[in-house]
Design a protein around this motif. Structure first.
Motif, PDB file in Angstrom:
ATOM      1  N   GLY A 108      -3.582 -40.071 -36.513  1.00  0.00           N
ATOM      2  CA  GLY A 108      -4.375 -41.154 -37.431  1.00  0.00           C
ATOM      3  C   GLY A 108      -3.258 -42.508 -37.317  1.00  0.00           C
ATOM      4  N   ILE A 109      -2.965 -42.843 -38.373  1.00  0.00           N
ATOM      5  CA  ILE A 109      -1.798 -43.853 -38.616  1.00  0.00           C
ATOM      6  C   ILE A 109      -0.487 -43.486 -38.569  1.00  0.00           C
ATOM      7  N   PRO A 110       0.277 -43.147 -38.004  1.00  0.00           N
ATOM      8  CA  PRO A 110       1.580 -43.091 -38.640  1.00  0.00           C
ATOM      9  C   PRO A 110       2.393 -43.163 -39.556  1.00  0.00           C
ATOM     10  N   ILE A 111       2.871 -42.722 -40.257  1.00  0.00           N
ATOM     11  CA  ILE A 111       3.579 -43.126 -41.491  1.00  0.00           C
ATOM     12  C   ILE A 111       5.264 -42.687 -41.171  1.00  0.00           C
ATOM     13  N   GLY A 112       5.803 -42.086 -41.093  1.00  0.00           N
ATOM     14  CA  GLY A 112       7.310 -41.564 -40.721  1.00  0.00           C
ATOM     15  C   GLY A 112       8.307 -41.929 -42.166  1.00  0.00           C
ATOM     16  N   ALA A 113       8.128 -41.894 -43.301  1.00  0.00           N
ATOM     17  CA  ALA A 113       8.696 -42.070 -44.485  1.00  0.00           C
ATOM     18  C   ALA A 113       8.780 -40.820 -45.720  1.00  0.00           C
ATOM     19  N   THR A 114       9.921 -41.280 -46.002  1.00  0.00           N
ATOM     20  CA  THR A 114      10.099 -39.700 -47.213  1.00  0.00           C
ATOM     21  C   THR A 114       8.832 -39.863 -48.651  1.00  0.00           C
ATOM     22  N   MET A 115       8.433 -38.502 -48.278  1.00  0.00           N
ATOM     23  CA  MET A 115       7.476 -38.421 -49.182  1.00  0.00           C
ATOM     24  C   MET A 115       7.817 -38.670 -50.314  1.00  0.00           C
ATOM     25  N   LEU A 130      -5.865 -46.465 -45.453  1.00  0.00           N
ATOM     26  CA  LEU A 130      -5.639 -45.217 -45.356  1.00  0.00           C
ATOM     27  C   LEU A 130      -5.867 -44.326 -45.770  1.00  0.00           C
ATOM     28  N   HIS A 131      -7.008 -44.588 -46.730  1.00  0.00           N
ATOM     29  CA  HIS A 131      -7.588 -43.160 -48.388  1.00  0.00           C
ATOM     30  C   HIS A 131      -8.579 -42.104 -47.575  1.00  0.00           C
ATOM     31  N   SER A 144       1.859 -38.748 -41.203  1.00  0.00           N
ATOM     32  CA  SER A 144       0.776 -39.766 -40.946  1.00  0.00           C
ATOM     33  C   SER A 144      -0.280 -39.788 -41.993  1.00  0.00           C
ATOM     34  N   ALA A 145      -1.011 -40.985 -41.625  1.00  0.00           N
ATOM     35  CA  ALA A 145      -1.893 -40.739 -42.790  1.00  0.00           C
ATOM     36  C   ALA A 145      -3.692 -41.171 -42.075  1.00  0.00           C
ATOM     37  N   ALA A 146      -4.833 -40.716 -42.831  1.00  0.00           N
ATOM     38  CA  ALA A 146      -6.467 -41.228 -41.925  1.00  0.00           C
ATOM     39  C   ALA A 146      -6.371 -40.220 -40.852  1.00  0.00           C
ATOM     40  N   ASN A 147      -5.669 -39.458 -41.070  1.00  0.00           N
ATOM     41  CA  ASN A 147      -5.976 -38.225 -39.405  1.00  0.00           C
ATOM     42  C   ASN A 147      -6.883 -37.662 -40.078  1.00  0.00           C
TER      43      ASN A 147
END
Length: 204
Positions: A108-115, A130-131, A144-147
């Motif tokens: 999906g869309i790369p996020i690359g952020a601390t959870m 992204l939901h 990532s999100a939207a996988n």
């Protein structure tokens, strides 16, 4: 892999209490059978309720044990699931464990952020672009999100599973990943692992 001692979990104490309560009820039913004037039929609903509660506590306990070695952000994940379930916001969260997942999902869309729980909640906010897909978590980061996940063809009970639950089961059938799913219809949370779905309670 992080070290975790599940013996210190407060959920284990609660699990033991639930088991002891069921044991006492069963012992009372056995003794009641010895008395011709007593009927144990009325206790079956009580036992069924206790077992249902036991299942959710046990699943929550093992969820913590299964996740803790792979992310230090377990409490953030738990808080996000609690808030999403309360608001009935659908969610699909994949936690990578030993098996690499890159080839098993449609990226999906790369996020690359601390959870964090706030970031997870914002991703699954209704209307967010992204939901609809799944969030991929690796260690302490949202990768990532939207996988898009592979869908299972398994039918659980008489009711057909929704897309999120089928996706959670589908990935769990092909990897050792742990997938948390929140139903937007019921607000109930569960997790999929090794091809099975388990209901969970959201710690307050």
């Amino acid at each position: 892999m992080l070290e975790v001692n599940c013996d210190t979990s407060s959920l284990k104490t609660e699990l033991l209490q639930e088991l002891r309560g069921i044991s006492v009820t069963l012992d009372e039913s056995i003794h009641a059978l010895k008395n011709e004037n007593e009927c144990v039929l009325g206790t079956f609903d009580q036992i069924r309720t206790k077992f249902s509660r036991l299942e959710t506590v046990a699943a929550s306990f093992y969820l913590q044990c299964y996740l803790s070695p792979y992310t230090e952000k377990y409490l953030d994940l738990s808080k996000a699931v609690q808030h999403l379930a309360k608001r009935r916001q659908g969610a699909l969260i994949v936690v990578e464990r030993e098996d690499p997942l890159d080839l098993l999902l449609q990226a999906g869309i790369p996020i690359g952020a601390t959870m964090s729980h706030s970031l997870l909640e914002s991703i699954f906010y209704p209307g967010s672009p992204l939901h609809d897909g799944a969030v991929l978590i690796r260690e302490n980061h949202i990768v990532s999100a939207a996988n898009v996940l592979p869908l299972s063809q398994v039918v659980v009970g008489e009711k057909k599973l929704g897309t999120r639950h089928r996706a959670a089961l589908g990935l769990s059938e092909k990897s050792d990943a742990l997938i948390v799913v929140v139903s937007e219809e019921t607000g109930k949370a569960s997790f999929a692992m090794q091809g099975h779905l388990y209901p969970i309670i959201s710690p307050s």
